[in-house]
Design a protein around this motif. Structure first.
Motif, mmCIF file in Angstrom:
data_model
loop_
_atom_site.group_PDB
_atom_site.id
_atom_site.type_symbol
_atom_site.label_atom_id
_atom_site.label_comp_id
_atom_site.label_asym_id
_atom_site.label_seq_id
_atom_site.Cartn_x
_atom_site.Cartn_y
_atom_site.Cartn_z
ATOM 1 N N ALA A 65 57.466 18.834 -37.252
ATOM 2 C CA ALA A 65 56.771 17.431 -37.554
ATOM 3 C C ALA A 65 57.742 16.431 -37.825
ATOM 4 C CB ALA A 65 55.903 18.040 -38.577
ATOM 5 N N GLN A 66 58.810 16.465 -38.609
ATOM 6 C CA GLN A 66 59.883 15.653 -38.916
ATOM 7 C C GLN A 66 60.547 15.174 -37.592
ATOM 8 O OE1 GLN A 66 61.949 17.723 -41.840
ATOM 9 N NE2 GLN A 66 60.870 16.902 -43.636
ATOM 10 N N LEU A 67 60.906 15.907 -36.736
ATOM 11 C CA LEU A 67 61.357 15.688 -35.645
ATOM 12 C C LEU A 67 60.430 14.884 -34.545
ATOM 13 C CD1 LEU A 67 63.508 18.818 -34.479
ATOM 14 C CD2 LEU A 67 64.233 16.726 -35.319
ATOM 15 N N ILE A 68 59.315 15.302 -34.500
ATOM 16 C CA ILE A 68 58.041 14.457 -33.669
ATOM 17 C C ILE A 68 58.136 12.970 -34.387
ATOM 18 C CG2 ILE A 68 55.694 14.171 -33.699
ATOM 19 C CD1 ILE A 68 55.708 17.372 -32.858
ATOM 20 N N GLN A 69 57.826 12.892 -35.609
ATOM 21 C CA GLN A 69 57.970 11.576 -36.582
ATOM 22 C C GLN A 69 59.179 10.756 -36.086
ATOM 23 O OE1 GLN A 69 55.213 10.269 -37.256
ATOM 24 N NE2 GLN A 69 53.811 12.200 -37.711
ATOM 25 N N SER A 70 60.140 11.451 -36.015
ATOM 26 C CA SER A 70 61.579 10.734 -35.548
ATOM 27 C C SER A 70 61.548 10.185 -34.315
ATOM 28 C CB SER A 70 62.652 11.572 -35.649
ATOM 29 O OG SER A 70 62.815 11.855 -37.102
ATOM 30 N N LYS A 71 61.200 10.937 -33.297
ATOM 31 C CA LYS A 71 60.731 10.518 -31.745
ATOM 32 C C LYS A 71 59.962 9.440 -31.823
ATOM 33 C CE LYS A 71 62.282 12.481 -28.519
ATOM 34 N NZ LYS A 71 63.501 12.122 -27.732
ATOM 35 N N VAL A 72 58.793 9.458 -32.434
ATOM 36 C CA VAL A 72 57.739 8.263 -32.595
ATOM 37 C C VAL A 72 58.530 7.155 -33.153
ATOM 38 C CG1 VAL A 72 55.735 7.570 -33.788
ATOM 39 C CG2 VAL A 72 55.703 9.556 -32.782
ATOM 40 N N GLN A 73 59.180 7.294 -34.118
ATOM 41 C CA GLN A 73 59.872 5.938 -34.785
ATOM 42 C C GLN A 73 60.845 5.482 -33.706
ATOM 43 O OE1 GLN A 73 61.509 6.425 -38.710
ATOM 44 N NE2 GLN A 73 62.323 4.516 -38.820
ATOM 45 N N GLU A 74 61.519 6.452 -33.368
ATOM 46 C CA GLU A 74 62.699 5.979 -32.034
ATOM 47 C C GLU A 74 61.956 5.200 -30.943
ATOM 48 O OE1 GLU A 74 65.074 8.668 -28.954
ATOM 49 O OE2 GLU A 74 65.272 9.267 -31.115
ATOM 50 N N CYS A 75 60.919 5.615 -30.565
ATOM 51 C CA CYS A 75 60.231 4.959 -29.502
ATOM 52 C C CYS A 75 59.685 3.880 -30.139
ATOM 53 C CB CYS A 75 58.868 5.587 -29.067
ATOM 54 S SG CYS A 75 57.860 5.130 -27.758
ATOM 55 N N GLN A 76 59.113 3.456 -31.235
ATOM 56 C CA GLN A 76 58.575 2.052 -31.713
ATOM 57 C C GLN A 76 59.686 1.199 -31.774
ATOM 58 O OE1 GLN A 76 56.591 3.656 -35.103
ATOM 59 N NE2 GLN A 76 54.494 3.875 -34.046
ATOM 60 N N GLU A 77 60.893 1.779 -32.358
ATOM 61 C CA GLU A 77 62.157 0.961 -32.452
ATOM 62 C C GLU A 77 62.749 0.538 -31.104
ATOM 63 O OE1 GLU A 77 64.825 3.187 -34.931
ATOM 64 O OE2 GLU A 77 63.680 2.799 -36.658
ATOM 65 N N ARG A 78 62.884 1.259 -30.026
ATOM 66 C CA ARG A 78 62.983 0.852 -28.756
ATOM 67 C C ARG A 78 62.383 -0.182 -28.150
ATOM 68 N NH1 ARG A 78 61.183 4.379 -24.045
ATOM 69 N NH2 ARG A 78 59.419 3.378 -24.627
ATOM 70 N N ASP A 79 60.977 0.053 -28.308
ATOM 71 C CA ASP A 79 59.967 -0.998 -27.622
ATOM 72 C C ASP A 79 60.233 -2.470 -28.646
ATOM 73 O OD1 ASP A 79 59.291 0.857 -26.176
ATOM 74 O OD2 ASP A 79 57.104 1.238 -27.010
ATOM 75 N N GLN A 80 60.368 -2.417 -29.990
ATOM 76 C CA GLN A 80 60.596 -3.478 -30.699
ATOM 77 C C GLN A 80 61.765 -4.180 -30.338
ATOM 78 O OE1 GLN A 80 58.470 -4.983 -32.688
ATOM 79 N NE2 GLN A 80 59.713 -6.966 -32.894
ATOM 80 N N ALA A 81 62.798 -3.348 -30.014
ATOM 81 C CA ALA A 81 64.230 -4.067 -29.617
ATOM 82 C C ALA A 81 64.077 -4.723 -28.259
ATOM 83 C CB ALA A 81 65.036 -2.687 -29.577
ATOM 84 N N ARG A 82 63.317 -4.185 -27.401
ATOM 85 C CA ARG A 82 63.128 -4.894 -26.062
ATOM 86 C C ARG A 82 62.261 -6.307 -26.328
ATOM 87 N NH1 ARG A 82 61.249 0.419 -22.494
ATOM 88 N NH2 ARG A 82 63.286 1.144 -22.276
ATOM 89 N N VAL A 83 61.413 -6.232 -27.132
ATOM 90 C CA VAL A 83 60.782 -7.460 -27.304
ATOM 91 C C VAL A 83 61.777 -8.437 -28.017
ATOM 92 C CG1 VAL A 83 58.783 -8.662 -28.604
ATOM 93 C CG2 VAL A 83 58.305 -6.487 -27.517
ATOM 94 N N THR A 84 62.499 -8.007 -29.213
ATOM 95 C CA THR A 84 63.550 -8.682 -29.974
ATOM 96 C C THR A 84 64.641 -9.263 -28.928
ATOM 97 O OG1 THR A 84 62.873 -7.148 -31.924
ATOM 98 C CG2 THR A 84 65.063 -9.104 -31.795
ATOM 99 N N CYS A 85 64.769 -8.398 -27.898
ATOM 100 C CA CYS A 85 66.060 -8.861 -27.176
ATOM 101 C C CYS A 85 65.804 -10.200 -26.326
ATOM 102 C CB CYS A 85 66.100 -7.764 -26.037
ATOM 103 S SG CYS A 85 67.341 -8.003 -24.971
ATOM 104 N N LYS A 86 64.338 -10.253 -25.891
ATOM 105 C CA LYS A 86 63.974 -11.568 -25.351
ATOM 106 C C LYS A 86 64.003 -12.699 -26.319
ATOM 107 C CE LYS A 86 61.090 -14.121 -22.465
ATOM 108 N NZ LYS A 86 61.831 -15.341 -22.224
ATOM 109 N N ARG A 87 63.667 -12.498 -27.695
ATOM 110 C CA ARG A 87 64.024 -13.758 -28.321
ATOM 111 C C ARG A 87 65.243 -14.036 -28.667
ATOM 112 N NH1 ARG A 87 59.960 -10.726 -32.159
ATOM 113 N NH2 ARG A 87 57.751 -11.116 -31.171
ATOM 114 N N LYS A 88 66.391 -12.849 -28.799
ATOM 115 C CA LYS A 88 67.577 -13.272 -29.239
ATOM 116 C C LYS A 88 68.090 -13.760 -27.810
ATOM 117 C CE LYS A 88 71.182 -9.962 -29.155
ATOM 118 N NZ LYS A 88 71.628 -8.637 -29.673
ATOM 119 N N PHE A 89 68.076 -13.274 -26.743
ATOM 120 C CA PHE A 89 68.701 -14.152 -25.786
ATOM 121 C C PHE A 89 67.982 -15.618 -25.528
ATOM 122 C CE2 PHE A 89 69.603 -9.724 -24.388
ATOM 123 C CZ PHE A 89 71.236 -9.941 -24.442
ATOM 124 N N GLY A 90 66.851 -15.577 -25.866
ATOM 125 C CA GLY A 90 66.500 -17.042 -25.871
ATOM 126 C C GLY A 90 67.026 -18.135 -26.261
#
Length: 150
Positions: free
Chosen positions: A70-95
């Motif tokens: 359960a802890q590993l699953i929650q870590s994977k979920v958080q990892e996915c959310q951070e990855r997706d957020q980084a992609r959106v932030t990447c657009k702003r950062k490079f802007g």
């Protein structure tokens, strides 16, 4: 001689996190099962009520193994959310460093601004593009911009 295993049910967001957890051809779930000695069952999409924000994940096995899983699953979920957020932030950062070419013609012939961002060839480009273009598609959907990579 069958042995009943105890179960733990957790909920994860009903979105890209599900696919991220499952992985290509089930590799993500299989790796978690192998690492923890548990059995993982994710509620199928047709079993989820329309508009539901979460999906149930049933973990079977010993108590310590279920907790670890359960802890590993929650870590994977958080990892996915951070990855997706980084992609959106990447657009702003490079802007901040973009150069604009005003007056370029859009699809309907109306003038549009065009921004050119130079990214060094390497892992950053692969990360931006994502698996089968998922990163670029997510950025396009989130921003409404058209992204072209040369």
């Amino acid at each position: 001689m069958s042995m009943e295993l105890d179960q733990t049910v957790i909920e994860i967001p009903n979105g890209p996190e599900v696919n991220y957890l499952i992985g290509t051809k089930g590799a993500g779930v299989n790796a978690l099962q192998d690492a923890t000695g548990t059995r993982i069952q994710i509620q199928r999409s047709h079993e989820v009520p329309l508009g539901a924000l979460v999906r149930k994940v049933t973990i079977s096995g010993g108590e310590a193994q279920r907790l670890e899983c359960a802890q590993l699953i929650q870590s994977k979920v958080q990892e996915c959310q951070e990855r997706d957020q980084a992609r959106v932030t990447c657009k702003r950062k490079f802007g901040d460093d973009v150069t604009s070419a005003p007056g370029t013609q859009g699809a309907a012939g109306a003038p549009q601004d065009q921004s050119v961002i130079e990214i060094p060839n390497g892992p950053a480009v692969n990360y931006l593009i994502g698996t089968q273009g998922a990163g670029v598609k997510a950025l396009e959907e989130a921003t409404g911009a058209r992204i072209k990579i040369q």
